[in-house]
Design an enzyme around this catalytic site. Structure first.
Site, PDB file in Angstrom:
ATOM      1  N   ASP A   2       2.586  13.379  15.058  1.00 22.32           N
ATOM      2  CA  ASP A   2       2.819  13.282  13.615  1.00 22.32           C
ATOM      3  C   ASP A   2       1.528  13.535  12.845  1.00 22.32           C
ATOM      4  OD1 ASP A   2       4.532  13.049  11.492  1.00 22.32           O
ATOM      5  OD2 ASP A   2       4.506  10.859  11.422  1.00 22.32           O
ATOM      6  N   LEU A  52       0.819  -1.217   0.000  1.00 21.33           N
ATOM      7  CA  LEU A  52       0.000   0.000   0.000  1.00 21.33           C
ATOM      8  C   LEU A  52       0.846   1.257   0.000  1.00 21.33           C
ATOM      9  CD1 LEU A  52      -2.697  -1.027   2.636  1.00 21.33           C
ATOM     10  CD2 LEU A  52      -2.960  -0.972   0.157  1.00 21.33           C
ATOM     11  N   GLY A  53       2.018   1.215   0.607  1.00 25.56           N
ATOM     12  CA  GLY A  53       2.863   2.396   0.662  1.00 25.56           C
ATOM     13  C   GLY A  53       4.115   2.128   1.467  1.00 25.56           C
ATOM     14  N   GLY A  81       8.713   1.951   7.689  1.00 26.10           N
ATOM     15  CA  GLY A  81       8.527   0.627   7.132  1.00 26.10           C
ATOM     16  C   GLY A  81       7.547   0.620   5.983  1.00 26.10           C
TER      17      GLY A  81
END
Length: 673
Positions: free
Chosen positions: A483, A360-361, A366
């Protein structure tokens, strides 16, 4: 005089009998080891078979079935033992079975209701309890324990094999995958509702503690010491006061053939229900095809027995090799985390071996893969985080489990984790539309499917604000995300915003001061004071939220490189500059055109500047931010919130951070927490 005495005597006699009847109600109980000759109130498809099974439904499609104890019970009202209008305790034990389900089917539910009739109730997903007009209404006065083997996205079901507690609705207040706590193994063991085998259910309510416990186990397993579900609930706030209630069962058929059976039922009001005599329970119908297959397999295995002996060595070698492949780290201190721990083998199968096709990305911590859990068929996102240090690992795992307890509609749920050799795997709810930044900044596609209109953007902003309010003030601890940015806001299939990726989050108790930690985060979202003190307080998230507001409104990242030079353009400075010239709407994302609400857009842009103030105490709390967004209070004058020089401290903080590290986002397990 005589007449008055007679009237007084009759009145006294009537009141005494009423008190006696009320006292009797408090301790009513019954035990049915099978239902042959039992008087129940039956409706729809429900019937009692010749051998004493209570068959709630048969293979007729799209129908309902009800079975209730015929006499009303007084759970609430005057009670000599609990006080006036206090809910009485109760206990019930049920043995049930689903037969004939091949893939999926609707639930059966143990029901406490103000009525044993449900006019207009729909079959299928609605369980014969509600319809489209009354579902979710408090006037239903219904509490249900559902055993469901159909995942309904409409009702936010967690999977197609779960147990849930429903209140006036089919969106469960709490639910868990069907399982039981094995006292012998000290862990949760998964169960299949569709396996065709009888299961035992215990439902216990403590009227004094207002605690409802639901426990599930196989038929031959004693009642586990730890329940599957626990919920603090005051029946008196849901059920009708001074009104008799009914207990029983409800079900409904779907498009697939299925049969629901109750083999035994024990109930006790204000006491512990008697244990069912399992040897006296009626037998389920025989499945001849299943027996035929069993005999066939027996013959086949007898014939090939010699062959199995010959190849047993090869099988053992294969098993040893496979165990090494799926070996994972498991220490004694992790046993307390129970079902928050996933098996590496299940995650490997779910992601098809972590193939690139399921990727997915990729981020600083990670790679993230899409997966489908093999047992529950639940879609998940699995993040693989590499780590080479054991420093603080136990504390980190404990914190991950704490974050996994967060429950909010605008937060991506952390389901659990797995440790294997040199990596950590985190399992999240799957968000089919990915992250918000792809919708804001992806210039390769311009179709309407990849664009968000202003209404959708404004709703996402309010969703993220609600999530931060929950983290900062409404949960049992203070959670600072650290974040907040558009790439960590994920969109579900309805494009609702959910805050995710808690890899940098910090937790501390309300009323205490957070400890100093490493500076982590993303350039452009870092609050100036964080670069100096290293203390992660909620005001740090508010600053990042300000940058996020400007991102969504302007369609630009907080820091962008100028095409004509090597200098960076800081989004906050640009918006301040346009505002000072009276042209703040010139910063609006060009992709929106003129299709936005001017008042809402100005509110978001100005609120973004207020939240980006260089002084932490000048920034609003998230509760105040939500009041601004909802229009409950007007924004303060912007003049006092903008630095006199016309630029923010973002550039200063970014320069400071860059000198410290080329990549400010440090790995969690290398000491970055």
């Amino acid at each position: 005089m005589f007449l008055e005495f007679v009237v007084w005597f009759l009145l006294l006699l009537w009141r005494s009998s009423s008190v006696f009847a009320s006292s009797e109600q408090e301790y009513v109980g019954f035990t049915y080891n099978g239902f042959r000759g039992v008087n129940l109130s039956l409706d729809g498809l429900t019937q009692i078979t010749d051998n004493g099974l209570l068959m709630l439904s048969n293979e007729t499609n799209q129908q309902v079935g009800h079975a209730f104890y015929p006499d009303p019970l007084h759970f609430l009202g005057n009670s000599s033992s609990t006080g006036n209008n206090s809910p009485l305790s109760f206990s019930t034990t049920i043995v049930f079975a689903f037969c004939g389900i091949r893939f999926f089917g609707p639930a059966i539910a143990f029901v406490i209701s103000s009525s044993k009739e449900f006019p207009g109730a729909l079959p299928g997903n609605y369980l014969g309890l509600f319809n489209t007009t009354n579902i979710g209404k408090q006037s239903n006065h219904v509490i249900a324990i559902e055993m469901d083997c159909l995942q309904n996205a409409e009702f936010n079901d967690i999977n197609g094999n779960h147990v849930g507690i429903d209140i006036n609705d089919l969106k469960s207040v709490v639910s868990e995958p069907a399982s039981y706590f094995s006292d012998a193994e000290n862990r949760y063991v998964n169960l299949s509702l569709t396996g065709g085998q009888p299961l035992q259910l215990w439902v216990d309510y403590n009227g004094t503690e207002k605690l409802l416990n639901v426990t599930l186990a196989p038929l031959n397993v004693p009642k586990p010491t730890i329940p599957l579900l626990s919920l603090e609930i005051d029946f008196s706030l849901i059920l009708m006061k001074d009104h008799p209630l009914f207990v029983g069962f409800s079900t409904a058929t779907y498009t697939m053939p299925t049969s629901h059976y109750i083999l035994g039922w024990s109930f006790k009001l204000n006491g512990k229900a008697r244990e069912l005599t399992l040897s006296q329970l009626p037998k389920l119908p025989n499945h001849k095809s299943h027996k035929a297959r069993t005999r066939l397999f027996s013959v086949v295995f007898s014939v090939i027995g010699a062959t199995l002996v010959f190849i047993s060595i090869l099988i053992i070698q294969f098993i040893v090799k496979r165990k090494k492949k799926f070996a994972e780290v498991l220490e004694d201190w992790e046993l307390e985390y129970g079902h928050h721990r996933f098996k590496y083998k299940d995650l490997y199968i779910a992601t098809k071996g972590f193939v690139d096709k399921e990727l997915l990305g990729t981020g600083g911590f990670g790679r993230v893969y899409r997966g489908v859990l093999p047992k529950t068929k639940t879609e998940v996102a699995v993040k693989r985080v590499s780590h080479n240090s054991r420093q603080g690992e136990r504390e980190f795992i404990s914190e991950i489990i704490s974050i996994g307890k967060l429950r909010h509609r605008n937060i991506v749920r952390l389901l659990g984790y797995c440790r294997r050799k040199g990596e950590l795997l985190l399992v999240y709810d799957f968000m089919p539309n990915g992250s918000l930044d792809k919708f804001l900044f992806d210039r390769t596609t311009t179709t309407t499917k990849t664009m968000l209109n202003w209404c959708q953007r404004f709703q996402i902003i309010k969703s993220v604000a609600a999530a931060l309010l929950y983290l900062h003030e409404e949960w049992e601890q203070v959670v600072v995300h650290r974040d907040v940015k558009s790439s960590n806001v994920l969109l579900d299939k309805e494009l609702n915003g959910r805050l995710g990726d808690f890899g940098l989050a910090r937790l501390y108790d309300h009323g205490t001061d957070p400890q100093t930690t490493h500076v982590v985060g993303t350039l452009g979202y870092l609050a100036p004071e964080l670069c100096e003190t290293g203390k992660a307080k909620p005001s740090v998230d508010v600053f990042a939220f300000g940058a996020f507001l400007l991102e969504v409104a302007c369609g630009r990242r907080p820091i962008e490189s100028e095409e004509a030079s090597e200098e960076c353009m800081v989004l906050v400075d640009w918006v301040i500059s346009c505002w000072s010239e009276g042209k703040i709407l010139d910063t609006v994302d060009p992709k929106l055109g003129l299709n936005y609400e001017v008042e809402e857009m100005e509110l978001v842009l100005k609120l973004g500047l207020i939240c980006s103030h260089n002084i932490p105490t000048a920034r609003p709390r998230m509760r105040q931010v939500i009041r601004y967004l909802e229009g409950e209070v007007p924004l303060p004058e912007l003049q006092s919130f903008v630095p006199s020089g016309g630029s923010s401290d973002v550039s200063v903080c970014c320069s400071y951070a860059m000198t410290r590290s080329s990549s400010i986002a440090e790995s969690v397990l290398s000491g970055g927490r």
